[in-house]
Enzyme design. Structure first.
Site, PDB file in Angstrom:
ATOM      1  N   ASN A  12       0.863  -1.193   0.000  1.00 58.91           N
ATOM      2  CA  ASN A  12       0.000   0.000   0.000  1.00 58.91           C
ATOM      3  C   ASN A  12       0.884   1.222   0.000  1.00 58.91           C
ATOM      4  O   ASN A  12       1.942   1.212   0.638  1.00 58.91           O
ATOM      5  CB  ASN A  12      -0.847   0.091   1.284  1.00 58.91           C
ATOM      6  CG  ASN A  12      -1.752  -1.099   1.470  1.00 58.91           C
ATOM      7  OD1 ASN A  12      -2.383  -1.553   0.518  1.00 58.91           O
ATOM      8  ND2 ASN A  12      -1.815  -1.602   2.686  1.00 58.91           N
ATOM      9  N   GLY A  42       2.750  -6.720   3.858  1.00 61.10           N
ATOM     10  CA  GLY A  42       3.661  -7.652   3.173  1.00 61.10           C
ATOM     11  C   GLY A  42       4.949  -6.970   2.777  1.00 61.10           C
ATOM     12  O   GLY A  42       6.047  -7.450   3.056  1.00 61.10           O
ATOM     13  N   GLU A 141      -3.856  -8.907   4.241  1.00 63.40           N
ATOM     14  CA  GLU A 141      -4.203  -7.796   3.346  1.00 63.40           C
ATOM     15  C   GLU A 141      -4.313  -8.261   1.895  1.00 63.40           C
ATOM     16  O   GLU A 141      -4.353  -7.448   0.979  1.00 63.40           O
ATOM     17  CB  GLU A 141      -3.173  -6.657   3.463  1.00 63.40           C
ATOM     18  CG  GLU A 141      -3.322  -5.895   4.764  1.00 63.40           C
ATOM     19  CD  GLU A 141      -2.464  -4.650   4.832  1.00 63.40           C
ATOM     20  OE1 GLU A 141      -2.854  -3.724   5.557  1.00 63.40           O
ATOM     21  OE2 GLU A 141      -1.397  -4.611   4.189  1.00 63.40           O
ATOM     22  N   ASN A 185      -1.371  -9.631  17.077  1.00 60.51           N
ATOM     23  CA  ASN A 185      -1.276  -8.722  18.225  1.00 60.51           C
ATOM     24  C   ASN A 185      -2.505  -9.025  19.100  1.00 60.51           C
ATOM     25  O   ASN A 185      -3.281  -9.948  18.802  1.00 60.51           O
ATOM     26  CB  ASN A 185      -1.149  -7.252  17.785  1.00 60.51           C
ATOM     27  CG  ASN A 185      -2.415  -6.717  17.120  1.00 60.51           C
ATOM     28  OD1 ASN A 185      -3.482  -7.331  17.167  1.00 60.51           O
ATOM     29  ND2 ASN A 185      -2.296  -5.571  16.489  1.00 60.51           N
ATOM     30  N   ALA A 220       4.754  -2.446  23.822  1.00 62.93           N
ATOM     31  CA  ALA A 220       5.908  -2.168  24.683  1.00 62.93           C
ATOM     32  C   ALA A 220       6.127  -3.279  25.711  1.00 62.93           C
ATOM     33  O   ALA A 220       7.143  -3.295  26.412  1.00 62.93           O
ATOM     34  CB  ALA A 220       5.710  -0.840  25.385  1.00 62.93           C
ATOM     35  N   ASP A 243       6.972   6.604  16.386  1.00 64.20           N
ATOM     36  CA  ASP A 243       5.896   6.197  15.467  1.00 64.20           C
ATOM     37  C   ASP A 243       5.852   4.666  15.473  1.00 64.20           C
ATOM     38  O   ASP A 243       6.771   4.015  14.987  1.00 64.20           O
ATOM     39  CB  ASP A 243       6.214   6.738  14.059  1.00 64.20           C
ATOM     40  CG  ASP A 243       5.138   6.379  13.024  1.00 64.20           C
ATOM     41  OD1 ASP A 243       4.195   5.638  13.363  1.00 64.20           O
ATOM     42  OD2 ASP A 243       5.264   6.846  11.874  1.00 64.20           O
ATOM     43  N   THR A 245       3.753   2.776  13.905  1.00 68.63           N
ATOM     44  CA  THR A 245       3.192   2.161  12.689  1.00 68.63           C
ATOM     45  C   THR A 245       4.225   1.219  12.081  1.00 68.63           C
ATOM     46  O   THR A 245       5.371   1.601  11.876  1.00 68.63           O
ATOM     47  CB  THR A 245       2.834   3.237  11.633  1.00 68.63           C
ATOM     48  OG1 THR A 245       2.341   4.379  12.290  1.00 68.63           O
ATOM     49  CG2 THR A 245       1.815   2.699  10.648  1.00 68.63           C
ATOM     50  N   ASP A 249       5.071  -5.304  11.665  1.00 69.36           N
ATOM     51  CA  ASP A 249       5.735  -5.759  10.433  1.00 69.36           C
ATOM     52  C   ASP A 249       7.231  -5.956  10.673  1.00 69.36           C
ATOM     53  O   ASP A 249       7.821  -6.932  10.187  1.00 69.36           O
ATOM     54  CB  ASP A 249       5.511  -4.743   9.308  1.00 69.36           C
ATOM     55  CG  ASP A 249       4.044  -4.581   8.980  1.00 69.36           C
ATOM     56  OD1 ASP A 249       3.288  -5.556   9.186  1.00 69.36           O
ATOM     57  OD2 ASP A 249       3.648  -3.497   8.546  1.00 69.36           O
ATOM     58  N   LYS A 282      11.794   5.518  14.750  1.00 66.53           N
ATOM     59  CA  LYS A 282      11.863   6.376  13.555  1.00 66.53           C
ATOM     60  C   LYS A 282      10.466   6.523  12.947  1.00 66.53           C
ATOM     61  O   LYS A 282       9.654   5.599  13.056  1.00 66.53           O
ATOM     62  CB  LYS A 282      12.767   5.728  12.498  1.00 66.53           C
ATOM     63  CG  LYS A 282      14.216   5.663  12.927  1.00 66.53           C
ATOM     64  CD  LYS A 282      15.069   5.094  11.807  1.00 66.53           C
ATOM     65  CE  LYS A 282      16.374   4.548  12.348  1.00 66.53           C
ATOM     66  NZ  LYS A 282      16.718   3.254  11.791  1.00 66.53           N
TER      67      LYS A 282
HETATM   68  P1  ATP Z   1       1.352  -1.936  14.493  1.00 70.94           P
HETATM   69  O1  ATP Z   1      -0.064  -2.285  14.118  1.00 70.94           O
HETATM   70  O2  ATP Z   1       1.499  -0.561  15.072  1.00 70.94           O
HETATM   71  O3  ATP Z   1       2.327  -2.241  13.429  1.00 70.94           O
HETATM   72  P2  ATP Z   1       1.112  -4.206  16.174  1.00 70.94           P
HETATM   73  O4  ATP Z   1      -0.093  -3.864  17.004  1.00 70.94           O
HETATM   74  O5  ATP Z   1       0.959  -5.173  15.077  1.00 70.94           O
HETATM   75  O6  ATP Z   1       1.802  -2.873  15.670  1.00 70.94           O
HETATM   76  P3  ATP Z   1       2.618  -4.421  18.586  1.00 70.94           P
HETATM   77  O7  ATP Z   1       2.256  -5.562  19.427  1.00 70.94           O
HETATM   78  O8  ATP Z   1       2.130  -3.056  19.007  1.00 70.94           O
HETATM   79  O9  ATP Z   1       2.237  -4.775  17.088  1.00 70.94           O
HETATM   80  O10 ATP Z   1       4.197  -4.307  18.447  1.00 70.94           O
HETATM   81  C1  ATP Z   1       4.957  -5.296  17.795  1.00 70.94           C
HETATM   82  C2  ATP Z   1       6.297  -5.399  18.464  1.00 70.94           C
HETATM   83  O11 ATP Z   1       6.962  -4.143  18.370  1.00 70.94           O
HETATM   84  C3  ATP Z   1       6.236  -5.722  19.947  1.00 70.94           C
HETATM   85  O12 ATP Z   1       6.142  -7.117  20.160  1.00 70.94           O
HETATM   86  C4  ATP Z   1       7.558  -5.139  20.426  1.00 70.94           C
HETATM   87  O13 ATP Z   1       8.618  -6.023  20.162  1.00 70.94           O
HETATM   88  C5  ATP Z   1       7.739  -3.909  19.535  1.00 70.94           C
HETATM   89  N1  ATP Z   1       7.254  -2.665  20.133  1.00 70.94           N
HETATM   90  C6  ATP Z   1       6.070  -2.070  19.915  1.00 70.94           C
HETATM   91  N2  ATP Z   1       5.964  -0.934  20.642  1.00 70.94           N
HETATM   92  C7  ATP Z   1       7.131  -0.819  21.317  1.00 70.94           C
HETATM   93  C8  ATP Z   1       7.662   0.138  22.245  1.00 70.94           C
HETATM   94  N3  ATP Z   1       6.958   1.213  22.613  1.00 70.94           N
HETATM   95  N4  ATP Z   1       8.899  -0.083  22.757  1.00 70.94           N
HETATM   96  C9  ATP Z   1       9.630  -1.172  22.379  1.00 70.94           C
HETATM   97  N5  ATP Z   1       9.188  -2.106  21.508  1.00 70.94           N
HETATM   98  C10 ATP Z   1       7.963  -1.933  20.985  1.00 70.94           C
HETATM   99  O1  RIB Z   2       1.318  -2.421   9.465  1.00 73.03           O
HETATM  100  C1  RIB Z   2       1.420  -1.145   8.926  1.00 73.03           C
HETATM  101  C2  RIB Z   2       0.815  -1.123   7.555  1.00 73.03           C
HETATM  102  O2  RIB Z   2      -0.566  -1.357   7.673  1.00 73.03           O
HETATM  103  C3  RIB Z   2       0.937   0.211   6.861  1.00 73.03           C
HETATM  104  O3  RIB Z   2       2.102   0.306   6.073  1.00 73.03           O
HETATM  105  C4  RIB Z   2      -0.342   0.303   6.053  1.00 73.03           C
HETATM  106  O4  RIB Z   2      -0.131   0.221   4.665  1.00 73.03           O
HETATM  107  C5  RIB Z   2      -1.222  -0.830   6.541  1.00 73.03           C
HETATM  108  O5  RIB Z   2      -1.262  -1.828   5.641  1.00 73.03           O
END
Ligand code: ATP
Ligand code: RIB
Length: 301
Positions: A12, A42, A141, A185, A220, A243, A245, A249, A282
């Protein structure tokens, strides 16, 4: 030797607006910054794996538009093999409008477009590469039939599979059973299992055959590895999140590479936690994926 990773998944174009906080329904807020960048679960996982030194092949579908051209040149720059990326004549490349607030939290709308039109023929063309892979990884996705099909092609050739069931959705039990490793998650776990509150019970309910494990990412808090008989939390690395986001992945890309290199499961989860921790320091999704040397340095402490 570099781990061979095949990713069957989405691209995306991420359209990210940064603001002090999320807008309320009906509210207009001034944003701080707007960035367009490559994303999609992906593709982000592919970038994470490639930056960690893996040999990565991406199987996916994009449109015939400027975002597709941007994706192809980005993958080339990252050293990702794109021989099996199909161009869809009718459907646009996926896009994801994203909001990120000052705490680093995000909200996303995905318009998946061409990603949802992947076909079995797209995957069949890559059968030899799948058969030679150390790990095949997929997410939700693309259309669910192709999630199932990709893992079937891998499993019948004895290749290990990771299913990252993101974004959250309900899947047939037979599809879940094709995954050697499930990496939801907390939200995805609840939706997939229908069980809320108790991660261990929820994760275990998804394990239906020998050799399966769930690794639940808990932000976290790190990640919780659940097997049919054990449950272990592997803590996150302490970093300042800018960030989040794409954290999931980064985790999945790191996890696939570590498993592909033959690391034991607990070590692979630690490696994935380190990859993901660096990614949250980042801004952006794919652009925030760390390089191997940064991950090794964090692991050494
Ligand atoms: P997103 O949808 O934002 O990509 P997610 O909900 O799929 O994330 P999370 O469980 O929030 O996944 O985070 C994935 C991994 O990233 C966690 O298992 C951890 O290793 C790392 N992580 C996320 N947030 C933090 C943080 N604030 N500090 C350190 N590690 C983090
Ligand atoms: O996991 C993050 C991704 O979810 C973003 O890059 C966005 O494209 C959505 O697919």
């Amino acid at each position: 030797m570099a781990a061979k990773i095949v990713i069957v998944g989405s691209f995306n174009m991420d359209l990210t607006a940064y603001a002090e906080r999320m807008p309320k329904p009906g509210e207009t807020l001034p944003g701080r910054k707007f960035v367009t960048g490559p994303g999609g679960k992906g593709s982000n996982q592919a970038v994470a794996a490639a930056r960690l030194g893996a040999d990565v092949t991406f199987i996916g579908r994009v449109g015939n538009d400027v975002f597709a051209e941007a994706a192809l040149s980005f993958w080339k720059q990252e050293g990702i093999h794109t021989d099996f990326v199909a161009r869809d004549p009718e459907n646009a490349t996926g896009v994801a409008p994203i909001w990120v607030d000052d705490s680093g939290e995000n909200s996303i709308i995905v318009v998946l477009g061409a990603n949802l039109h992947m076909t079995a023929a797209d995957i069949d063309r890559a059968t030899d590469v799948i058969a030679a892979a150390d790990v095949v990884i997929t997410q939700l996705e693309i259309n669910y039939d192709m999630v199932d099909y990709a893992m079937k092609v891998a499993k019948t050739r004895g290749v290990r599979t990771i299913l990252n069931p993101a974004p959250a959705g309900k899947l047939p039990r037979e599809t879940v059973a094709l995954a050697d490793y499930l990496t939801p998650n907390e939200t995805e776990l609840e939706i997939l299992s229908g069980i809320s509150g108790d991660y261990e019970k929820a994760a275990r309910s998804l394990l239906t055959r020998e050799g399966q494990a769930a690794v639940v990412t808990i932000g976290a808090g790190g990640a919780q590895w659940v097997s049919p008989t054990t449950s272990t939390i592997i803590p996150a690395f302490k970093v300042t999140a800018v960030d989040t986001t794409g954290a999931g992945d980064a985790f999945n890309g790191g996890f696939a590479v570590a498993l592909g290199e033959g690391k034991p499961l607990e070590e692979a989860i630690r490696f994935a936690n380190a990859t993901a921790a660096l990614s949250v320091t980042k801004p952006g999704t794919a652009p925030s994926m760390p390089r191997r040397a940064e991950v090794e340095a964090l692991l050494k402490g």
